[in-house]
Scaffold this motif. Structure first.
Motif, PDB file in Angstrom:
ATOM      1  N   ILE A 167     -22.469  13.753  -2.256  1.00 46.85           N
ATOM      2  CA  ILE A 167     -22.475  13.229  -0.886  1.00 46.85           C
ATOM      3  C   ILE A 167     -22.499  14.354   0.136  1.00 46.85           C
ATOM      4  O   ILE A 167     -23.124  14.255   1.179  1.00 46.85           O
ATOM      5  N   ARG A 168     -21.866  15.498  -0.233  1.00 46.49           N
ATOM      6  CA  ARG A 168     -21.870  16.566   0.762  1.00 46.49           C
ATOM      7  C   ARG A 168     -23.062  17.504   0.550  1.00 46.49           C
ATOM      8  O   ARG A 168     -23.772  17.833   1.498  1.00 46.49           O
ATOM      9  N   SER A 169     -23.298  17.873  -0.710  1.00 48.55           N
ATOM     10  CA  SER A 169     -24.341  18.864  -0.958  1.00 48.55           C
ATOM     11  C   SER A 169     -25.727  18.309  -0.656  1.00 48.55           C
ATOM     12  O   SER A 169     -26.562  18.977  -0.064  1.00 48.55           O
ATOM     13  N   MET A 170     -25.984  17.069  -1.083  1.00 46.14           N
ATOM     14  CA  MET A 170     -27.332  16.534  -0.930  1.00 46.14           C
ATOM     15  C   MET A 170     -27.465  15.644   0.312  1.00 46.14           C
ATOM     16  O   MET A 170     -28.439  15.726   1.040  1.00 46.14           O
ATOM     17  N   HIS A 171     -26.451  14.813   0.564  1.00 48.03           N
ATOM     18  CA  HIS A 171     -26.568  13.850   1.662  1.00 48.03           C
ATOM     19  C   HIS A 171     -25.984  14.376   2.964  1.00 48.03           C
ATOM     20  O   HIS A 171     -26.150  13.765   4.009  1.00 48.03           O
ATOM     21  N   ARG A 172     -25.316  15.529   2.900  1.00 53.61           N
ATOM     22  CA  ARG A 172     -24.869  16.239   4.100  1.00 53.61           C
ATOM     23  C   ARG A 172     -23.871  15.476   4.966  1.00 53.61           C
ATOM     24  O   ARG A 172     -23.863  15.622   6.178  1.00 53.61           O
ATOM     25  N   VAL A 173     -23.059  14.636   4.350  1.00 50.94           N
ATOM     26  CA  VAL A 173     -21.985  13.995   5.117  1.00 50.94           C
ATOM     27  C   VAL A 173     -20.665  14.193   4.368  1.00 50.94           C
ATOM     28  O   VAL A 173     -20.644  14.363   3.148  1.00 50.94           O
ATOM     29  N   ASN A 174     -19.586  14.222   5.145  1.00 58.01           N
ATOM     30  CA  ASN A 174     -18.247  14.317   4.545  1.00 58.01           C
ATOM     31  C   ASN A 174     -17.659  12.928   4.415  1.00 58.01           C
ATOM     32  O   ASN A 174     -17.800  12.106   5.326  1.00 58.01           O
ATOM     33  N   ILE A 175     -16.986  12.667   3.283  1.00 57.02           N
ATOM     34  CA  ILE A 175     -16.355  11.362   3.159  1.00 57.02           C
ATOM     35  C   ILE A 175     -14.920  11.481   3.672  1.00 57.02           C
ATOM     36  O   ILE A 175     -14.155  12.340   3.240  1.00 57.02           O
ATOM     37  N   ILE A 176     -14.596  10.647   4.633  1.00 59.06           N
ATOM     38  CA  ILE A 176     -13.297  10.686   5.308  1.00 59.06           C
ATOM     39  C   ILE A 176     -12.321   9.721   4.637  1.00 59.06           C
ATOM     40  O   ILE A 176     -11.144  10.001   4.464  1.00 59.06           O
ATOM     41  N   ALA A 177     -12.818   8.536   4.284  1.00 57.79           N
ATOM     42  CA  ALA A 177     -11.958   7.504   3.694  1.00 57.79           C
ATOM     43  C   ALA A 177     -12.837   6.500   2.957  1.00 57.79           C
ATOM     44  O   ALA A 177     -14.058   6.459   3.147  1.00 57.79           O
ATOM     45  N   ILE A 178     -12.206   5.733   2.058  1.00 61.61           N
ATOM     46  CA  ILE A 178     -12.924   4.647   1.377  1.00 61.61           C
ATOM     47  C   ILE A 178     -12.137   3.360   1.584  1.00 61.61           C
ATOM     48  O   ILE A 178     -10.913   3.334   1.394  1.00 61.61           O
ATOM     49  N   LYS A 179     -12.850   2.315   2.000  1.00 64.04           N
ATOM     50  CA  LYS A 179     -12.202   1.009   2.180  1.00 64.04           C
ATOM     51  C   LYS A 179     -12.551   0.130   1.009  1.00 64.04           C
ATOM     52  O   LYS A 179     -13.728  -0.058   0.695  1.00 64.04           O
ATOM     53  N   GLU A 203     -12.269  12.544  -7.906  1.00 65.04           N
ATOM     54  CA  GLU A 203     -12.162  11.698  -9.107  1.00 65.04           C
ATOM     55  C   GLU A 203     -12.210  10.208  -8.782  1.00 65.04           C
ATOM     56  O   GLU A 203     -12.265   9.383  -9.687  1.00 65.04           O
ATOM     57  N   ASP A 204     -12.156   9.868  -7.497  1.00 68.11           N
ATOM     58  CA  ASP A 204     -12.178   8.439  -7.138  1.00 68.11           C
ATOM     59  C   ASP A 204     -13.502   7.803  -7.526  1.00 68.11           C
ATOM     60  O   ASP A 204     -14.577   8.375  -7.323  1.00 68.11           O
ATOM     61  N   LEU A 205     -13.416   6.595  -8.088  1.00 67.13           N
ATOM     62  CA  LEU A 205     -14.612   5.880  -8.531  1.00 67.13           C
ATOM     63  C   LEU A 205     -15.128   4.984  -7.403  1.00 67.13           C
ATOM     64  O   LEU A 205     -14.345   4.269  -6.772  1.00 67.13           O
ATOM     65  N   VAL A 206     -16.429   5.021  -7.131  1.00 65.20           N
ATOM     66  CA  VAL A 206     -17.019   4.161  -6.107  1.00 65.20           C
ATOM     67  C   VAL A 206     -17.343   2.808  -6.737  1.00 65.20           C
ATOM     68  O   VAL A 206     -18.002   2.738  -7.778  1.00 65.20           O
ATOM     69  N   MET A 207     -16.849   1.734  -6.132  1.00 63.86           N
ATOM     70  CA  MET A 207     -17.054   0.413  -6.719  1.00 63.86           C
ATOM     71  C   MET A 207     -17.858  -0.495  -5.803  1.00 63.86           C
ATOM     72  O   MET A 207     -17.960  -0.258  -4.590  1.00 63.86           O
ATOM     73  N   GLU A 208     -18.401  -1.534  -6.397  1.00 64.52           N
ATOM     74  CA  GLU A 208     -19.161  -2.536  -5.644  1.00 64.52           C
ATOM     75  C   GLU A 208     -18.290  -3.052  -4.506  1.00 64.52           C
ATOM     76  O   GLU A 208     -17.113  -3.356  -4.703  1.00 64.52           O
ATOM     77  N   GLY A 209     -18.853  -3.157  -3.329  1.00 67.72           N
ATOM     78  CA  GLY A 209     -18.102  -3.701  -2.208  1.00 67.72           C
ATOM     79  C   GLY A 209     -17.337  -2.653  -1.407  1.00 67.72           C
ATOM     80  O   GLY A 209     -16.794  -2.956  -0.346  1.00 67.72           O
ATOM     81  N   ASP A 210     -17.293  -1.415  -1.899  1.00 66.51           N
ATOM     82  CA  ASP A 210     -16.587  -0.365  -1.167  1.00 66.51           C
ATOM     83  C   ASP A 210     -17.327  -0.045   0.134  1.00 66.51           C
ATOM     84  O   ASP A 210     -18.553  -0.114   0.207  1.00 66.51           O
ATOM     85  N   VAL A 211     -16.544   0.325   1.160  1.00 67.28           N
ATOM     86  CA  VAL A 211     -17.125   0.801   2.409  1.00 67.28           C
ATOM     87  C   VAL A 211     -16.741   2.268   2.540  1.00 67.28           C
ATOM     88  O   VAL A 211     -15.569   2.626   2.430  1.00 67.28           O
ATOM     89  N   LEU A 212     -17.740   3.129   2.730  1.00 66.47           N
ATOM     90  CA  LEU A 212     -17.479   4.559   2.868  1.00 66.47           C
ATOM     91  C   LEU A 212     -17.366   4.917   4.346  1.00 66.47           C
ATOM     92  O   LEU A 212     -18.207   4.512   5.157  1.00 66.47           O
ATOM     93  N   VAL A 213     -16.332   5.639   4.702  1.00 67.16           N
ATOM     94  CA  VAL A 213     -16.175   6.121   6.074  1.00 67.16           C
ATOM     95  C   VAL A 213     -16.592   7.586   6.052  1.00 67.16           C
ATOM     96  O   VAL A 213     -15.958   8.419   5.404  1.00 67.16           O
ATOM     97  N   ILE A 214     -17.719   7.874   6.715  1.00 65.00           N
ATOM     98  CA  ILE A 214     -18.318   9.201   6.583  1.00 65.00           C
ATOM     99  C   ILE A 214     -18.488   9.899   7.933  1.00 65.00           C
ATOM    100  O   ILE A 214     -18.607   9.254   8.972  1.00 65.00           O
ATOM    101  N   LEU A 215     -18.514  11.223   7.879  1.00 65.19           N
ATOM    102  CA  LEU A 215     -18.696  12.028   9.085  1.00 65.19           C
ATOM    103  C   LEU A 215     -19.927  12.888   8.871  1.00 65.19           C
ATOM    104  O   LEU A 215     -20.053  13.560   7.845  1.00 65.19           O
TER     105      LEU A 215
END
Ligand SMILES: Nc1ncnc2c1ncn2[C@@H]1O[C@H](COP(=O)(O)OP(=O)(O)OP(=O)(O)O)[C@@H](O)[C@H]1O
Ligand SMILES: Nc1ncnc2c1ncn2[C@@H]1O[C@H](COP(=O)(O)OP(=O)(O)OP(=O)(O)O)[C@@H](O)[C@H]1O
Lengths: 228, 228
Positions: A167-179, A203-215
């Motif tokens: 997410i940071r290296s390729m997509h160039r955004v920082n993940i702030i929180a996951i809902k 190590e957090d797993l991204v699951m269906e329905g998650d909302v990513l809070v990104i900067l």
């Protein structure tokens, strides 16, 4: 607490009074039409029928002692301008005025409104942005280029650990929180619970329905939100 | 690109058309009043004068092929309801409708609007929140308890390194970013530049004029923003 006057009890003015009263504030509500004063009197601390463009009337009501005045008059631009000028003359420190056109906005700023709001335009921009970028749930603009946005987890991230999403290296955004949203059914009643992980780790797993809070930069966020 | 119809060209409808056109979208703009259609025709791709509550008129205009329809009719609640129902019948996938009262909001949701907006109330809440919490510059609500807010650096933080502010241990908020404003004067012209530090470290010095972007519980953010 602050002393607040709201002048003009149309839809906007009434909503301002209702919200402030809910927050525990004392409000002086003013309108030229008796029925509007009557309607707000159940809610406002004080409701007065008068023509607010008369500075002596405002003085009689003690408006010069107010910390904040909200002027919400749309149709009669002349009245809204006269009232803001009167409030400026009475040294009311904070004058928030509602505008109904871009020119109206400029005039109000020039004559002393400390804040000008243009509800129809602000929400129109939000609606238009949602239409054009439907995968951006909400945003906070930090500057002209950076913002914080909420986006649904892209399909390609689901089942992956955060550290494997690039997410940071390729997509160039920082993940702030996951809902995460959990649905509980108890005795036939469904309750939806939102859990915010404010310290996401690799190590957090991204699951269906998650909302990513990104900067990140607006255009990078846009690209990521449109990822298939 | 999406096919978008905007029905009702009052302040809100016109602002939606203008913003969408600025973003490069093709718009079919509809209003029952000729002068409103004329005013928007400089901006909209297509502008048509007609009564949108007639479903056959909408069909003749090809509205059933639209991806999105925005209905912005306030005074005539009956017309706004009829038009949303007609759009639902025509299987327009996304119907965004403007409401002017809480009851109007409920009705529009019940009859098929996919999104209901209430501009005067949304901005009234923002204005009221600003009056009550003047030190919170802007916010993004993540859930009922957590939000991300921008606050001016508290006086007690100025001159300190982030790691010496106890922002997490004592104030219970995470710092997400720091906004610094630099003022440059060149050949008599003043330009203001906002620099966003999106990777703040413990060694970063907090300076006068900095804006802290923080994540935490609403009440903890409120307390921190009111710190003397
Ligand atoms: N001189 C005045 N003194 C006090 N109140 C006034 C004066 N002129 C207009 N008003 C009141 O201001 C209120 C709002 O005005 P108006 O309806 O023109 O604004 P609007 O922007 O269309 O309102 P809304 O908030 O509903 O969008 C009305 O209730 C009106 O009676
Ligand atoms: N049946 C209809 N078909 C098409 N347009 C209509 C119809 N009825 C009303 N309109 C138009 O919708 C527009 C907006 O309506 P109105 O002014 O009642 O809403 P409003 O919510 O007060 O507007 P604003 O966006 O200015 O706050 C008007 O320009 C009006 O001509």
């Amino acid at each position: 607490g602050k002393q607040i006057a709201v002048i003009g009890l149309g839809r906007f003015g009434s909503s301002v009074v209702e919200t402030l009263v809910k927050k525990g504030c004392e409000i002086l509500a003013i309108d030229i039409k008796e029925e509007n004063v009557k309607a707000i009197s159940k809610v406002a601390t004080h409701a007065v029928q008068c023509d607010a463009s008369d500075i002596r009337t405002l003085q009689e009501l003690g408006v010069q002692n107010m910390d904040v005045a909200v002027v919400s008059i749309g149709e009669d631009v002349e009245a809204s301008v006269l009232i803001v000028m009167a409030l400026k003359e009475l040294n009311v420190r904070e004058i928030i005025a509602k505008a109904v056109t871009p020119l109206h906005t400029k005039i109000l700023e020039k004559i002393g409104a400390t804040q000008v709001v243009y509800p129809e335009r602000d929400i129109a921009i939000r609606v238009a942005t949602h239409i054009v970028s439907p995968n951006i749930i909400d945003s906070l603009a930090l500057s002209t280029e950076y913002c914080i946005s909420e986006i649904p987890a892209p399909r390609g991230f689901i089942g992956k650990m955060l550290k494997d999403t690039s997410i940071r290296s390729m997509h160039r955004v920082n993940i702030i929180a996951i809902k995460k949203t959990t649905t509980e059914v108890y005795k036939g009643k469904t309750s939806i619970k939102e859990i915010v992980n404010v310290a996401p780790s690799g190590e957090d797993l991204v699951m269906e329905g998650d909302v990513l809070v990104i900067l990140g930069r607006e255009d990078d966020i846009e690209k990521l939100s449109n990822l298939k």
